[in-house]
Design a protein around this motif. Structure first.
Motif, PDB file in Angstrom:
ATOM      1  N   LYS A 230      -4.363  15.073 -10.435  1.00 17.75           N
ATOM      2  CA  LYS A 230      -3.462  15.718 -11.470  1.00 17.75           C
ATOM      3  C   LYS A 230      -4.359  14.761 -12.345  1.00 17.75           C
ATOM      4  CE  LYS A 230      -0.746  16.471  -7.741  1.00 17.75           C
ATOM      5  NZ  LYS A 230       1.179  16.544  -7.060  1.00 17.75           N
ATOM      6  N   ASP A 231      -4.432  13.932 -12.960  1.00 18.08           N
ATOM      7  CA  ASP A 231      -4.860  12.895 -13.988  1.00 18.08           C
ATOM      8  C   ASP A 231      -6.289  12.601 -14.129  1.00 18.08           C
ATOM      9  OD1 ASP A 231      -3.844  11.442 -15.733  1.00 18.08           O
ATOM     10  OD2 ASP A 231      -3.665   9.297 -14.763  1.00 18.08           O
ATOM     11  N   ASN A 232      -7.637  13.599 -14.369  1.00 18.04           N
ATOM     12  CA  ASN A 232      -8.560  14.283 -14.289  1.00 18.04           C
ATOM     13  C   ASN A 232      -9.205  12.233 -13.636  1.00 18.04           C
ATOM     14  OD1 ASN A 232     -10.474  14.479 -15.756  1.00 18.04           O
ATOM     15  ND2 ASN A 232     -10.585  13.153 -17.281  1.00 18.04           N
ATOM     16  N   GLY A 233      -9.595  12.038 -12.632  1.00 18.48           N
ATOM     17  CA  GLY A 233      -9.520  11.084 -11.345  1.00 18.48           C
ATOM     18  C   GLY A 233     -10.202  11.668 -10.396  1.00 18.48           C
ATOM     19  N   SER A 234     -10.687  12.567 -10.403  1.00 15.56           N
ATOM     20  CA  SER A 234     -11.782  13.125  -9.420  1.00 15.56           C
ATOM     21  C   SER A 234     -12.328  12.025  -9.653  1.00 15.56           C
ATOM     22  CB  SER A 234     -12.038  14.872 -10.349  1.00 15.56           C
ATOM     23  OG  SER A 234     -12.905  15.038  -8.295  1.00 15.56           O
ATOM     24  N   GLY A 235     -13.535  11.844  -8.038  1.00 20.10           N
ATOM     25  CA  GLY A 235     -14.518  10.904  -7.880  1.00 20.10           C
ATOM     26  C   GLY A 235     -14.901   9.939  -8.451  1.00 20.10           C
ATOM     27  N   PHE A 236     -13.431   9.268  -8.298  1.00 20.38           N
ATOM     28  CA  PHE A 236     -12.976   8.007  -8.880  1.00 20.38           C
ATOM     29  C   PHE A 236     -11.818   7.429  -7.743  1.00 20.38           C
ATOM     30  CE2 PHE A 236     -14.690   9.455 -12.356  1.00 20.38           C
ATOM     31  CZ  PHE A 236     -15.839   8.244 -13.463  1.00 20.38           C
ATOM     32  N   ILE A 237     -12.277   5.933  -7.756  1.00 22.16           N
ATOM     33  CA  ILE A 237     -10.789   5.481  -7.056  1.00 22.16           C
ATOM     34  C   ILE A 237      -9.544   5.929  -7.795  1.00 22.16           C
ATOM     35  CG2 ILE A 237      -9.556   3.721  -6.043  1.00 22.16           C
ATOM     36  CD1 ILE A 237     -11.960   2.836  -4.704  1.00 22.16           C
ATOM     37  N   SER A 238      -8.581   5.369  -8.035  1.00 20.45           N
ATOM     38  CA  SER A 238      -7.316   5.937  -9.117  1.00 20.45           C
ATOM     39  C   SER A 238      -6.190   4.448  -9.015  1.00 20.45           C
ATOM     40  CB  SER A 238      -6.674   7.151  -9.507  1.00 20.45           C
ATOM     41  OG  SER A 238      -7.784   8.642  -9.959  1.00 20.45           O
ATOM     42  N   MET A 239      -6.165   3.841  -9.706  1.00 18.89           N
ATOM     43  CA  MET A 239      -5.638   3.142  -9.497  1.00 18.89           C
ATOM     44  C   MET A 239      -4.495   2.633 -10.226  1.00 18.89           C
ATOM     45  SD  MET A 239      -7.427  -0.521  -8.219  1.00 18.89           S
ATOM     46  CE  MET A 239      -6.671  -1.323  -7.136  1.00 18.89           C
ATOM     47  N   TYR A 240      -2.687   2.189  -9.757  1.00 18.85           N
ATOM     48  CA  TYR A 240      -1.306   2.291 -10.737  1.00 18.85           C
ATOM     49  C   TYR A 240      -0.347   1.218 -10.658  1.00 18.85           C
ATOM     50  CZ  TYR A 240      -3.524   7.124 -11.779  1.00 18.85           C
ATOM     51  OH  TYR A 240      -3.625   8.629 -12.501  1.00 18.85           O
ATOM     52  N   VAL A 241       0.214   1.071 -11.386  1.00 21.62           N
ATOM     53  CA  VAL A 241       2.018  -0.023 -10.511  1.00 21.62           C
ATOM     54  C   VAL A 241       2.648   1.114 -11.230  1.00 21.62           C
ATOM     55  CG1 VAL A 241       0.256  -1.915 -10.972  1.00 21.62           C
ATOM     56  CG2 VAL A 241       1.421  -0.751 -13.038  1.00 21.62           C
ATOM     57  N   GLU A 242       4.244   0.928 -10.562  1.00 19.55           N
ATOM     58  CA  GLU A 242       5.145   1.335 -11.289  1.00 19.55           C
ATOM     59  C   GLU A 242       6.231   0.415 -11.020  1.00 19.55           C
ATOM     60  OE1 GLU A 242       7.316   5.810  -9.104  1.00 19.55           O
ATOM     61  OE2 GLU A 242       7.242   4.252  -8.026  1.00 19.55           O
ATOM     62  N   ILE A 243       6.989   0.312 -12.147  1.00 18.85           N
ATOM     63  CA  ILE A 243       8.783  -0.593 -12.175  1.00 18.85           C
ATOM     64  C   ILE A 243       9.029  -0.286 -11.038  1.00 18.85           C
ATOM     65  CG2 ILE A 243       8.809   0.456 -14.566  1.00 18.85           C
ATOM     66  CD1 ILE A 243       9.343  -2.458 -15.132  1.00 18.85           C
ATOM     67  N   ASP A 244      10.479  -0.851 -10.401  1.00 18.99           N
ATOM     68  CA  ASP A 244      11.071  -0.496 -10.218  1.00 18.99           C
ATOM     69  C   ASP A 244      12.661   0.005 -10.968  1.00 18.99           C
ATOM     70  OD1 ASP A 244      13.769   0.384  -8.688  1.00 18.99           O
ATOM     71  OD2 ASP A 244      13.711  -1.637  -7.382  1.00 18.99           O
ATOM     72  N   SER A 245      12.713   1.152 -11.378  1.00 23.22           N
ATOM     73  CA  SER A 245      14.034   1.240 -11.727  1.00 23.22           C
ATOM     74  C   SER A 245      15.306   0.682 -12.536  1.00 23.22           C
ATOM     75  CB  SER A 245      13.894   2.817 -11.972  1.00 23.22           C
ATOM     76  OG  SER A 245      14.770   3.051 -11.027  1.00 23.22           O
ATOM     77  N   THR A 246      15.293   0.280 -10.676  1.00 27.57           N
ATOM     78  CA  THR A 246      16.481  -0.648 -11.063  1.00 27.57           C
ATOM     79  C   THR A 246      16.573  -2.260 -11.549  1.00 27.57           C
ATOM     80  OG1 THR A 246      16.230  -1.206  -8.753  1.00 27.57           O
ATOM     81  CG2 THR A 246      17.652   0.298  -8.728  1.00 27.57           C
ATOM     82  N   SER A 247      15.262  -2.802 -11.466  1.00 26.70           N
ATOM     83  CA  SER A 247      14.949  -3.620 -12.447  1.00 26.70           C
ATOM     84  C   SER A 247      14.856  -3.456 -14.010  1.00 26.70           C
ATOM     85  CB  SER A 247      13.618  -4.063 -12.172  1.00 26.70           C
ATOM     86  OG  SER A 247      13.406  -4.636 -11.073  1.00 26.70           O
ATOM     87  N   LEU A 248      14.736  -2.448 -14.793  1.00 28.19           N
ATOM     88  CA  LEU A 248      14.860  -1.915 -15.649  1.00 28.19           C
ATOM     89  C   LEU A 248      16.680  -1.764 -16.238  1.00 28.19           C
ATOM     90  CD1 LEU A 248      12.118   0.930 -16.096  1.00 28.19           C
ATOM     91  CD2 LEU A 248      12.526  -2.018 -17.267  1.00 28.19           C
ATOM     92  N   ILE A 249      16.929  -0.953 -15.249  1.00 24.24           N
ATOM     93  CA  ILE A 249      18.689  -0.838 -15.297  1.00 24.24           C
ATOM     94  C   ILE A 249      19.634  -2.831 -15.630  1.00 24.24           C
ATOM     95  CG2 ILE A 249      21.002   0.392 -14.401  1.00 24.24           C
ATOM     96  CD1 ILE A 249      18.950   2.340 -13.975  1.00 24.24           C
TER      97      ILE A 249
END
Length: 309
Positions: free
Chosen positions: A65-84
């Protein structure tokens, strides 16, 4: 160390392991199978970095869904409660992703060249094309080792918010003029002769005339200078820009003599002006009235104001 740079990412090799988080997988095939019912992704447990909580996300077969076909895709997500629960509510972070290569005994790294803003509207950032699957799955390349082992990681460097700043403005004053009537000019013995102090732009100033000249004793020129008044204190590294017109008035008509001043004042008692404003001969001929009065005016066109954190 070799590196490859694209317009948006930087690739390199590094011996030091990732400092924020690492995921060591002992069976890649099972790891891939475990993501079949979670939209093809694996979510790590929460970990802390830069006073915030994060989660690492890996798509071992790529994020289609993010043009990552044929690759390893890696992300990080911040905990929204940390922001609040913290200030500020938007966090910028530099992200660097890792894949261990046992053959090189180093980590292949790839990072976005721009810091990414994490906020309540967008809590996840990453790279859909970290490493080509053909490269990763070829055991001769060294990313798969000891059977079916592999290792992924991330460094998250939280960019601290600006804590030191200055805001510079240039102010046009509502009452910009100061007029000085110098009586009995020819009888003045002081050199310089100083006006009363006056306030402009939040600072106190004085005008000084030098009937015998500023730099050369018994000069045949009148010198005029604008000074920060005695006792006017500047903060460390504070400076004030002044754009002004200094005028000696013609008492018999409109042939006033005007000089333009543009100067940064950055220390107490600093001055700016003119050694040779007008010759004493011309002064007596054209700019002293019948009562031996000299009229001097300064008009502040612009004064800077700076606020500091």
């Amino acid at each position: 160390m070799c590196s490859n740079i694209s317009s948006t990412t930087l690739e390199s090799w590094r011996e030091r392991p990732p400092s924020s988080y690492s995921i060591k997988v002992e069976n890649l095939s099972q790891f891939e199978s475990s993501t079949l019912h979670s939209d093809g992704k694996y979510l790590s447990r929460h970990f802390s970095s830069g006073d915030y909580k994060w989660r690492m996300i890996i798509y071992p077969k790529g994020n289609d869904k993010d043009n990552g076909s044929g690759f390893i895709s890696m992300y990080v997500e911040i905990d929204s409660t940390s922001l609040i629960s913290t200030t500020p509510t938007e966090v910028y972070a530099n992200l660097q992703f890792f894949v261990f290569n046992k053959k090189e005994n180093k980590y292949f790294t790839i990072q976005d060249v721009e810091s990414k803003p994490f906020n309540t509207l967008r809590t996840m950032w990453g790279l859909p094309q970290v490493l080509a699957l053909d490269t990763f799955n070829d055991r001769n390349n060294g990313y798969l080792f000891d059977g079916d082992h592999c290792e992924f990681g991330v460094d998250i460097i939280v960019v601290p918010p600006p804590t030191k700043w200055e805001m510079l403005s240039f102010v046009k004053l509502p009452y910009p003029k100061f007029s000085w009537i110098v009586k009995n000019f020819s009888e003045i013995k002081d050199n310089p002769y100083t006006s009363d102090s006056f306030s402009k732009g939040g600072k106190k100033w004085v005008l000084k005339v030098y009937p015998k000249g500023y730099s050369t004793p018994d000069s045949k020129w009148l010198s005029i200078y604008l000074y920060l008044a005695d006792g006017e204190i500047l903060k460390n590294d504070e400076k004030i820009y002044v754009q002004a017109h200094v005028k000696v008035e013609d008492p018999r008509g409109s042939n006033h003599l005007t000089c333009k001043l543009n100067w940064w004042f950055n220390r107490p008692s600093q001055s700016c002006g003119w050694d040779h404003f007008v010759s004493t001969a011309e002064l007596r001929k054209s700019y002293l009235d019948k009562k031996d009065t000299l009229n001097v005016e300064v008009e502040f066109k612009v004064v800077s104001a700076t606020n500091y954190s």
